[in-house]
Design an enzyme around this catalytic site. Sequence first.
Site, mmCIF file in Angstrom:
data_model
loop_
_atom_site.group_PDB
_atom_site.id
_atom_site.type_symbol
_atom_site.label_atom_id
_atom_site.label_comp_id
_atom_site.label_asym_id
_atom_site.label_seq_id
_atom_site.Cartn_x
_atom_site.Cartn_y
_atom_site.Cartn_z
ATOM 1 N N ARG A 1 -0.354 8.679 9.306
ATOM 2 C CA ARG A 1 -0.207 7.233 9.537
ATOM 3 C C ARG A 1 0.122 6.490 8.245
ATOM 4 O O ARG A 1 -0.485 6.730 7.201
ATOM 5 C CB ARG A 1 -1.516 6.676 10.100
ATOM 6 C CG ARG A 1 -1.518 5.168 10.250
ATOM 7 C CD ARG A 1 -2.824 4.721 10.866
ATOM 8 N NE ARG A 1 -3.920 4.919 9.958
ATOM 9 C CZ ARG A 1 -4.478 3.952 9.239
ATOM 10 N NH1 ARG A 1 -4.014 2.720 9.294
ATOM 11 N NH2 ARG A 1 -5.500 4.213 8.451
ATOM 12 N N HIS B 1 -10.944 9.493 7.530
ATOM 13 C CA HIS B 1 -10.708 8.058 7.677
ATOM 14 C C HIS B 1 -10.120 7.675 9.031
ATOM 15 O O HIS B 1 -10.524 6.694 9.631
ATOM 16 C CB HIS B 1 -9.754 7.643 6.555
ATOM 17 C CG HIS B 1 -9.403 6.189 6.540
ATOM 18 N ND1 HIS B 1 -10.353 5.207 6.374
ATOM 19 C CD2 HIS B 1 -8.208 5.547 6.646
ATOM 20 C CE1 HIS B 1 -9.752 4.012 6.378
ATOM 21 N NE2 HIS B 1 -8.461 4.193 6.563
ATOM 22 N N HIS C 1 -8.800 9.383 3.671
ATOM 23 C CA HIS C 1 -8.438 8.295 2.748
ATOM 24 C C HIS C 1 -8.701 8.797 1.332
ATOM 25 O O HIS C 1 -9.767 9.349 1.052
ATOM 26 C CB HIS C 1 -9.271 7.045 3.043
ATOM 27 C CG HIS C 1 -8.696 5.818 2.414
ATOM 28 N ND1 HIS C 1 -8.679 5.623 1.048
ATOM 29 C CD2 HIS C 1 -8.087 4.741 2.954
ATOM 30 C CE1 HIS C 1 -8.094 4.464 0.787
ATOM 31 N NE2 HIS C 1 -7.721 3.907 1.927
ATOM 32 N N GLU D 1 0.857 -1.195 0.000
ATOM 33 C CA GLU D 1 0.000 0.000 0.000
ATOM 34 C C GLU D 1 0.883 1.232 0.000
ATOM 35 O O GLU D 1 2.115 1.124 0.123
ATOM 36 C CB GLU D 1 -0.934 -0.025 1.219
ATOM 37 C CG GLU D 1 -1.996 -1.114 1.108
ATOM 38 C CD GLU D 1 -2.855 -1.265 2.343
ATOM 39 O OE1 GLU D 1 -2.696 -0.493 3.304
ATOM 40 O OE2 GLU D 1 -3.693 -2.169 2.356
ATOM 41 N N ARG E 1 -0.573 8.692 1.894
ATOM 42 C CA ARG E 1 -1.964 9.148 1.760
ATOM 43 C C ARG E 1 -2.162 10.647 1.748
ATOM 44 O O ARG E 1 -3.035 11.158 1.074
ATOM 45 C CB ARG E 1 -2.765 8.605 2.931
ATOM 46 C CG ARG E 1 -3.248 7.270 2.640
ATOM 47 C CD ARG E 1 -4.177 6.788 3.676
ATOM 48 N NE ARG E 1 -4.204 5.358 3.443
ATOM 49 C CZ ARG E 1 -4.606 4.478 4.303
ATOM 50 N NH1 ARG E 1 -5.030 4.873 5.475
ATOM 51 N NH2 ARG E 1 -4.603 3.220 3.998
HETATM 52 P P1 FAD Z 1 -12.904 0.313 17.026
HETATM 53 O O1 FAD Z 1 -12.669 -0.927 16.282
HETATM 54 O O2 FAD Z 1 -13.508 1.419 16.268
HETATM 55 O O3 FAD Z 1 -13.863 -0.013 18.259
HETATM 56 C C1 FAD Z 1 -14.408 1.030 19.019
HETATM 57 C C2 FAD Z 1 -15.335 0.443 20.071
HETATM 58 O O4 FAD Z 1 -15.608 1.406 21.066
HETATM 59 C C3 FAD Z 1 -16.678 -0.001 19.550
HETATM 60 O O5 FAD Z 1 -16.992 -1.244 20.136
HETATM 61 C C4 FAD Z 1 -17.639 1.053 20.082
HETATM 62 O O6 FAD Z 1 -18.949 0.596 20.322
HETATM 63 C C5 FAD Z 1 -16.975 1.383 21.386
HETATM 64 N N1 FAD Z 1 -17.351 2.688 21.923
HETATM 65 C C6 FAD Z 1 -17.039 3.917 21.429
HETATM 66 N N2 FAD Z 1 -17.571 4.876 22.217
HETATM 67 C C7 FAD Z 1 -18.221 4.244 23.208
HETATM 68 C C8 FAD Z 1 -18.986 4.684 24.307
HETATM 69 N N3 FAD Z 1 -19.206 5.984 24.566
HETATM 70 N N4 FAD Z 1 -19.526 3.757 25.128
HETATM 71 C C9 FAD Z 1 -19.353 2.441 24.902
HETATM 72 N N5 FAD Z 1 -18.631 1.965 23.864
HETATM 73 C C10 FAD Z 1 -18.091 2.853 23.027
HETATM 74 N N6 FAD Z 1 -6.347 -0.012 9.656
HETATM 75 C C11 FAD Z 1 -5.393 -0.890 9.270
HETATM 76 O O7 FAD Z 1 -4.380 -1.052 9.947
HETATM 77 N N7 FAD Z 1 -5.567 -1.601 8.120
HETATM 78 C C12 FAD Z 1 -6.657 -1.480 7.327
HETATM 79 O O8 FAD Z 1 -6.771 -2.155 6.315
HETATM 80 C C13 FAD Z 1 -7.646 -0.551 7.707
HETATM 81 N N8 FAD Z 1 -8.729 -0.348 6.922
HETATM 82 C C14 FAD Z 1 -9.720 0.472 7.374
HETATM 83 C C15 FAD Z 1 -10.882 0.592 6.620
HETATM 84 C C16 FAD Z 1 -11.935 1.350 7.085
HETATM 85 C C17 FAD Z 1 -13.185 1.484 6.260
HETATM 86 C C18 FAD Z 1 -11.821 2.018 8.336
HETATM 87 C C19 FAD Z 1 -12.946 2.837 8.857
HETATM 88 C C20 FAD Z 1 -10.654 1.924 9.063
HETATM 89 C C21 FAD Z 1 -9.602 1.155 8.599
HETATM 90 N N9 FAD Z 1 -8.429 1.025 9.332
HETATM 91 C C22 FAD Z 1 -7.467 0.159 8.916
HETATM 92 C C23 FAD Z 1 -8.300 1.646 10.647
HETATM 93 C C24 FAD Z 1 -8.622 0.594 11.738
HETATM 94 O O9 FAD Z 1 -9.660 -0.225 11.296
HETATM 95 C C25 FAD Z 1 -9.021 1.247 13.036
HETATM 96 O O10 FAD Z 1 -8.114 2.249 13.378
HETATM 97 C C26 FAD Z 1 -9.047 0.220 14.161
HETATM 98 O O11 FAD Z 1 -9.831 -0.876 13.791
HETATM 99 C C27 FAD Z 1 -9.563 0.849 15.437
HETATM 100 O O12 FAD Z 1 -9.721 -0.160 16.387
HETATM 101 P P2 FAD Z 1 -10.132 0.233 17.864
HETATM 102 O O13 FAD Z 1 -10.161 -1.036 18.636
HETATM 103 O O14 FAD Z 1 -9.282 1.315 18.341
HETATM 104 O O15 FAD Z 1 -11.603 0.849 17.735
HETATM 105 C C1 SIN Z 2 -7.142 0.577 3.081
HETATM 106 O O1 SIN Z 2 -7.410 -0.618 2.978
HETATM 107 O O2 SIN Z 2 -6.897 1.315 2.136
HETATM 108 C C2 SIN Z 2 -7.116 1.153 4.446
HETATM 109 C C3 SIN Z 2 -5.876 0.755 5.102
HETATM 110 C C4 SIN Z 2 -5.650 1.592 6.307
HETATM 111 O O3 SIN Z 2 -6.411 2.484 6.619
HETATM 112 O O4 SIN Z 2 -4.631 1.346 6.949
#
Ligand code: FAD
Ligand code: SIN
Length: 539
Positions: free
Chosen positions: A387, A352, A243, A115, A291
């Site tokens: 990032r 994103h 993104h 990527e 990005r």
């Molecule tokens: P999340 O997975 O967002 O979980 C947050 C949790 O907190 C949820 O369960 C929610 O309900 C809970 N929560 C929030 N507020 C409250 C509240 N007030 N009370 C109770 N619960 C609450 N990253 C990569 O490294 N590779 C990728 O390929 C990639 N692709 C992506 C594609 C998309 C479309 C998106 C949106 C992001 C992508 N990212 C990628 C980024 C990555 O997915 C996220 O940064 C990561 O998954 C965040 O994980 P997390 O555990 O921090 O939070």
């Molecule tokens: C993507 O698949 O392009 C998202 C990857 C990322 O946010 O790290």
Amino acid sequence: MQTDFLVIGSGIAGLTYALKVARACPDKKVTIFTKTTSDETNTKYAQGGIAGVWDNENDSFEKHIEDTLIAGDGLCNERTVEIVVKEGVERIKEIIEWGARFDKDQDGDYALGKEGGHSEFRILHHKDVTGREMERALLEEIKRQPNIEVITHCFVVDIITQHHLGYLVTKSTPDIECFGVYALNLRTKKIEKIESGITLLATGGNGQVYRTTTNPVIATGDGVAMAYRAKGRIENMEFIQFHPTALYEAGVNGQAFLITEAVRGDGGILRNSDGEAFMERYDERKDLAPRDIVARAIDNEMKRTGTEHVWLDCRHMDQEKFIHHFPNIHEKCLSIGIDVAKDMIPVAPAAHYSCGGIKTDEWARTSIRHLYAAGECASTGLHGANRLASNSLLEAMVFAHRAYEDAVKKMKDTSGIEWGNWNRDAIPDWRTEGTTAPKEMILITQSLKELQLLMSDYVGIVRTDTRLERAMRRLDLLHEETEDLYKTTEVSPQLCQLRNMITVGYLIVKSAQFRHESRGLHYNTDYPYKSEQVQNIVL
Ligand code: FAD
Ligand code: SIN
């Protein structure tokens, strides 16, 4: 309610940590709160994959570290980068042991993708639904762990500190202590008081602050806003990653479908409305530049040609391979009448990822005692000003692990947590006197629209001092109106989220105003160059 380990969030960070502390302390109670269903998280939507050094012949830790530092544009914490890159591989092996499946090639080796900003092939993936697969594997492990309870539809409203015992707490109070949280149980509609030994914020990102985002509706920055209200330190909020390639669908606002960067990694080419492959005019790495550069180039092309999107051309790619690697994207495109073999895909940048967040140290500790943060809500120093793709799932697992190590040590070493001299029995219940049921939801929904519009129009990919000033004035008004509503109305998730998003908007704008330079994701035409003074903005 009382619990030993309280985890707020059921994405990759929260689940990884919960599993580890629960296994290390089988006699302790681990409680996970999540505001909707257990799998509705940013994690579930991750497409491209997770970066890690697997190909020891061509790749190395040094190269991954170097790529991360280059993307971060001078602002990464080098020690953090080294930790994540080196420990990350172990964490990936762990999740594979827990059942996560990543694609393999014909020889049975992991198929590695590439990527933007990566000098080597190092992205493990599961088709184009990597996050869904990782979330599935984690939730299945969690189900097997008897001392973990997952409480869904429970909205955490605020962190409890000595402030709630009537003490004055400011940013300079030395020992702010977290005693637990107040949470709105969406089934009973009551606010409950939850006392915890150690609390982890794993609340994810804040993309919903913008009109168009790849993030689902849960991404409202609640953790950052709560930590800020509790007087915790928040860092580098101006670095919002857009993104470059979200699917453009006329009239669709809110969550936009992502076209993973891996498509460009496999040969997809960006073209403007004249059909020109314009990226070569902007950067020698063309479509695979980091990005911030690609998103800014697209933004510029859209403004220059007066269009609302550019095109992603995949027509020349091996279609069988495309369908094999990107079945979800293929299906989505077909569902709206786009055949990628014949048609180009309309794409535009969308909010994103939040590179900044709650400031944490090497062990995921925040500035508040007994409160940790991991995942997208945290600012560990890994991403700096931008990032590197696919580094975020990796970071979440590495710091969930580090939080677990530190928290368990604390829990075990002192046979319990060392509390300050506070009378926890005096923590009051949530007060509802003087509030009434909301009369008009439009007061909330319209303010939310205004917020998203002003953030997209004035605090987007390209910023100016005047736009930031305007944004701040409008935010002030929204803040005033929403605080009035909050004081007089029964709390609801919608109202709490609006309040949190206004706080996050404020933090983004304020940090952007403090940064008198253009660096990484923060581009201000009034300060088009990098300053020699390299600094983090901490609020
Ligand atoms: P999340 O997975 O967002 O979980 C947050 C949790 O907190 C949820 O369960 C929610 O309900 C809970 N929560 C929030 N507020 C409250 C509240 N007030 N009370 C109770 N619960 C609450 N990253 C990569 O490294 N590779 C990728 O390929 C990639 N692709 C992506 C594609 C998309 C479309 C998106 C949106 C992001 C992508 N990212 C990628 C980024 C990555 O997915 C996220 O940064 C990561 O998954 C965040 O994980 P997390 O555990 O921090 O939070
Ligand atoms: C993507 O698949 O392009 C998202 C990857 C990322 O946010 O790290």
